[in-house]
Scaffold this motif. Structure first.
Motif, PDB file in Angstrom:
ATOM      1  N   ASP A 113       0.816  -1.203   0.000  1.00 13.31           N
ATOM      2  CA  ASP A 113       0.000   0.000   0.000  1.00 13.31           C
ATOM      3  C   ASP A 113       0.860   1.268   0.000  1.00 13.31           C
ATOM      4  N   ARG A 114       1.860   1.277  -0.898  1.00 11.61           N
ATOM      5  CA  ARG A 114       2.695   2.463  -0.988  1.00 11.61           C
ATOM      6  C   ARG A 114       2.940   2.823  -2.452  1.00 11.61           C
ATOM      7  N   ILE A 115       3.447   4.020  -2.635  1.00 12.23           N
ATOM      8  CA  ILE A 115       3.831   4.423  -3.988  1.00 12.23           C
ATOM      9  C   ILE A 115       5.350   4.514  -4.006  1.00 12.23           C
ATOM     10  N   MET A 116       5.977   3.769  -4.893  1.00 10.34           N
ATOM     11  CA  MET A 116       7.440   3.753  -4.951  1.00 10.34           C
ATOM     12  C   MET A 116       7.942   4.785  -5.952  1.00 10.34           C
ATOM     13  N   ASP A 117       8.829   5.647  -5.476  1.00  7.03           N
ATOM     14  CA  ASP A 117       9.456   6.631  -6.370  1.00  7.03           C
ATOM     15  C   ASP A 117      10.570   5.956  -7.172  1.00  7.03           C
ATOM     16  N   VAL A 118      10.614   6.231  -8.450  1.00  3.99           N
ATOM     17  CA  VAL A 118      11.637   5.612  -9.299  1.00  3.99           C
ATOM     18  C   VAL A 118      12.272   6.632 -10.250  1.00  3.99           C
ATOM     19  N   LEU A 119      13.492   6.333 -10.648  1.00  3.87           N
ATOM     20  CA  LEU A 119      14.142   7.076 -11.731  1.00  3.87           C
ATOM     21  C   LEU A 119      14.308   6.102 -12.890  1.00  3.87           C
ATOM     22  N   ILE A 120      14.262   6.611 -14.078  1.00  4.93           N
ATOM     23  CA  ILE A 120      14.482   5.779 -15.250  1.00  4.93           C
ATOM     24  C   ILE A 120      15.970   5.839 -15.584  1.00  4.93           C
ATOM     25  N   GLN A 121      16.593   4.681 -15.641  1.00  2.00           N
ATOM     26  CA  GLN A 121      18.018   4.642 -15.985  1.00  2.00           C
ATOM     27  C   GLN A 121      18.177   4.686 -17.497  1.00  2.00           C
ATOM     28  N   LYS A 149       0.003   2.685 -11.132  1.00  2.00           N
ATOM     29  CA  LYS A 149      -0.532   3.522 -10.044  1.00  2.00           C
ATOM     30  C   LYS A 149       0.312   3.541  -8.767  1.00  2.00           C
ATOM     31  N   HIS A 150       1.126   2.517  -8.565  1.00  2.00           N
ATOM     32  CA  HIS A 150       1.883   2.447  -7.314  1.00  2.00           C
ATOM     33  C   HIS A 150       3.363   2.744  -7.529  1.00  2.00           C
ATOM     34  N   LEU A 151       3.612   3.491  -8.579  1.00  2.00           N
ATOM     35  CA  LEU A 151       4.972   3.793  -8.977  1.00  2.00           C
ATOM     36  C   LEU A 151       4.946   5.228  -9.505  1.00  2.00           C
ATOM     37  N   LYS A 152       5.887   6.023  -9.050  1.00  2.00           N
ATOM     38  CA  LYS A 152       5.904   7.411  -9.504  1.00  2.00           C
ATOM     39  C   LYS A 152       7.265   7.736 -10.104  1.00  2.00           C
ATOM     40  N   ILE A 153       7.267   8.206 -11.323  1.00  2.00           N
ATOM     41  CA  ILE A 153       8.525   8.570 -11.979  1.00  2.00           C
ATOM     42  C   ILE A 153       8.950   9.953 -11.507  1.00  2.00           C
ATOM     43  N   ARG A 154      10.131   9.998 -10.880  1.00  2.00           N
ATOM     44  CA  ARG A 154      10.648  11.250 -10.306  1.00  2.00           C
ATOM     45  C   ARG A 154      11.774  11.851 -11.130  1.00  2.00           C
ATOM     46  N   GLY A 155      12.253  11.111 -12.123  1.00  2.00           N
ATOM     47  CA  GLY A 155      13.343  11.680 -12.907  1.00  2.00           C
ATOM     48  C   GLY A 155      14.149  10.629 -13.641  1.00  2.00           C
ATOM     49  N   LEU A 156      15.384  11.007 -13.955  1.00  2.00           N
ATOM     50  CA  LEU A 156      16.254  10.155 -14.767  1.00  2.00           C
ATOM     51  C   LEU A 156      17.594   9.926 -14.063  1.00  2.00           C
ATOM     52  N   MET A 157      18.216   8.832 -14.426  1.00  2.00           N
ATOM     53  CA  MET A 157      19.533   8.505 -13.879  1.00  2.00           C
ATOM     54  C   MET A 157      20.411   7.961 -14.994  1.00  2.00           C
ATOM     55  N   THR A 158      21.709   8.246 -14.907  1.00  2.00           N
ATOM     56  CA  THR A 158      22.639   7.565 -15.810  1.00  2.00           C
ATOM     57  C   THR A 158      23.937   7.254 -15.089  1.00  2.00           C
ATOM     58  N   ASN A 190       1.408  11.313 -14.448  1.00  2.00           N
ATOM     59  CA  ASN A 190       2.079  10.560 -13.388  1.00  2.00           C
ATOM     60  C   ASN A 190       3.611  10.663 -13.449  1.00  2.00           C
ATOM     61  N   VAL A 191       4.100  11.655 -14.168  1.00  2.00           N
ATOM     62  CA  VAL A 191       5.540  11.843 -14.264  1.00  2.00           C
ATOM     63  C   VAL A 191       5.888  13.202 -13.685  1.00  2.00           C
ATOM     64  N   ASP A 192       6.806  13.193 -12.716  1.00  2.00           N
ATOM     65  CA  ASP A 192       7.222  14.431 -12.078  1.00  2.00           C
ATOM     66  C   ASP A 192       8.746  14.508 -12.194  1.00  2.00           C
ATOM     67  N   MET A 193       9.202  15.117 -13.291  1.00  2.00           N
ATOM     68  CA  MET A 193      10.640  15.148 -13.585  1.00  2.00           C
ATOM     69  C   MET A 193      11.353  16.152 -12.683  1.00  2.00           C
ATOM     70  N   GLY A 194      11.729  15.720 -11.492  1.00  2.00           N
ATOM     71  CA  GLY A 194      12.428  16.629 -10.586  1.00  2.00           C
ATOM     72  C   GLY A 194      13.880  16.240 -10.342  1.00  2.00           C
ATOM     73  N   ILE A 195      14.186  14.960 -10.522  1.00  2.00           N
ATOM     74  CA  ILE A 195      15.508  14.468 -10.141  1.00  2.00           C
ATOM     75  C   ILE A 195      16.323  14.037 -11.360  1.00  2.00           C
ATOM     76  N   LEU A 196      17.535  14.571 -11.431  1.00  2.00           N
ATOM     77  CA  LEU A 196      18.472  14.149 -12.474  1.00  2.00           C
ATOM     78  C   LEU A 196      19.702  13.597 -11.746  1.00  2.00           C
ATOM     79  N   SER A 197      19.774  12.262 -11.652  1.00  2.00           N
ATOM     80  CA  SER A 197      20.818  11.592 -10.875  1.00  2.00           C
ATOM     81  C   SER A 197      21.994  11.228 -11.770  1.00  2.00           C
ATOM     82  N   MET A 198      23.087  11.980 -11.634  1.00  2.00           N
ATOM     83  CA  MET A 198      24.280  11.693 -12.448  1.00  2.00           C
ATOM     84  C   MET A 198      25.508  12.321 -11.805  1.00  2.00           C
TER      85      MET A 198
END
Ligand SMILES: *Cc1c(COP(=O)(O)O)cnc(C)c1O
Length: 226
Positions: A113-121, A149-158, A190-198
């Motif tokens: 019962d949670r929403i997992m934040d994820v980055l797309i690699q 619905k239980h996954l939220k895209i927060r940004g990108l990673m490389t 459902n996409v919140d592009m806030g994080i750029l992990s690099m």
């Protein structure tokens, strides 16, 4: 040494931000503690460092319960059959790289019962050895994952290639920023592009200058790994 290293890196974050007119508040430091003992992690935590990155499920399973007040990030390749072990232990998964993995995260997050934040690699450098979505597939991949619905895209990673001269990775970081802005402008559901992990120990300065909002530093904080 850990305290001095963290102080140094925080100073470098400010320096590189100033160089390009960014505010250093925009850059979050993830301390990559893989292979390192809890005693080192505790030292970093006592210096105010509260986000730790691990690339192995087993290490997150072992370490997170010993320091649950910290925020733990999964930064390495994640196998679908292991998602269940970390779903309640991490705040961000940096390495979403397949629909199958997204489906599994969706299923496990729903159970909890949670929403997992994820980055797309993204595999911008097109290295065969690296995981990640190719640049061309990024938008369609994000649109598909946006429906979970239980996954939220927060940004990108490389993960940029290992280079001695960080400048060599500047075009890669620049390209990532371009893709990041491009996706942001598309306002996908459902996409919140806030994080750029690099950016890692060798190249985080350049990554910051090119727009990183999250850097992942291991060796620079904890010293070399065995
Ligand atoms: C190990 C690792 C890092 C940190 O690397 P350093 O060069 O030690 O700073 C960053 N990101 C990922 C995905 C890693 O696996």
């Amino acid at each position: 040494m850990i305290k001095e290293n963290i102080d140094y890196i925080n100073g470098q974050i400010i320096k590189h931000c100033e160089r390009v007119g960014r505010s250093s508040d925009e850059v979050v430091l993830v301390a990559v503690s893989k292979t390192k003992p809890m005693s080192d992690i505790q030292k970093a935590y006592d210096c105010g460092q509260n986000i730790f990155g691990e690339n192995k499920v087993q290490e997150i399973k072992d370490k997170q319960p010993k320091l649950p007040k910290a925020s733990w990030h999964m930064i390495g390749h994640l196998q679908t059959n292991k998602v269940k072990y970390i779903i309640d232990k991490v705040d961000l998964i940096h390495s979403l790289d397949s629909i199958k993995l997204a489906q599994t995260i969706e299923k496990e997050a729903k159970k909890h019962d949670r929403i997992m934040d994820v980055l797309i690699q993204i595999n911008v450098a097109k290295e065969e050895s690296k995981f990640g979505i190719s640049v061309n597939e990024t938008e369609s991949f994000i649109k598909k994952v946006g429906s979970f619905k239980h996954l939220k895209i927060r940004g990108l990673m490389t993960i940029a290639p290992y280079v001695v001269d960080a400048e060599e990775n500047r075009p890669i970081f620049r390209k990532m920023k371009e893709i990041f802005i491009d996706i942001q402008n598309k306002n996908i559901d459902n996409v919140d592009m806030g994080i750029l992990s690099m950016g890692m120990t060798n190249d985080y300065g350049v990554a910051i200058e090119e727009g990183a909002t999250m850097i992942r530093v291991g060796t620079g904080i904890f010293g070399i790994r065995n």
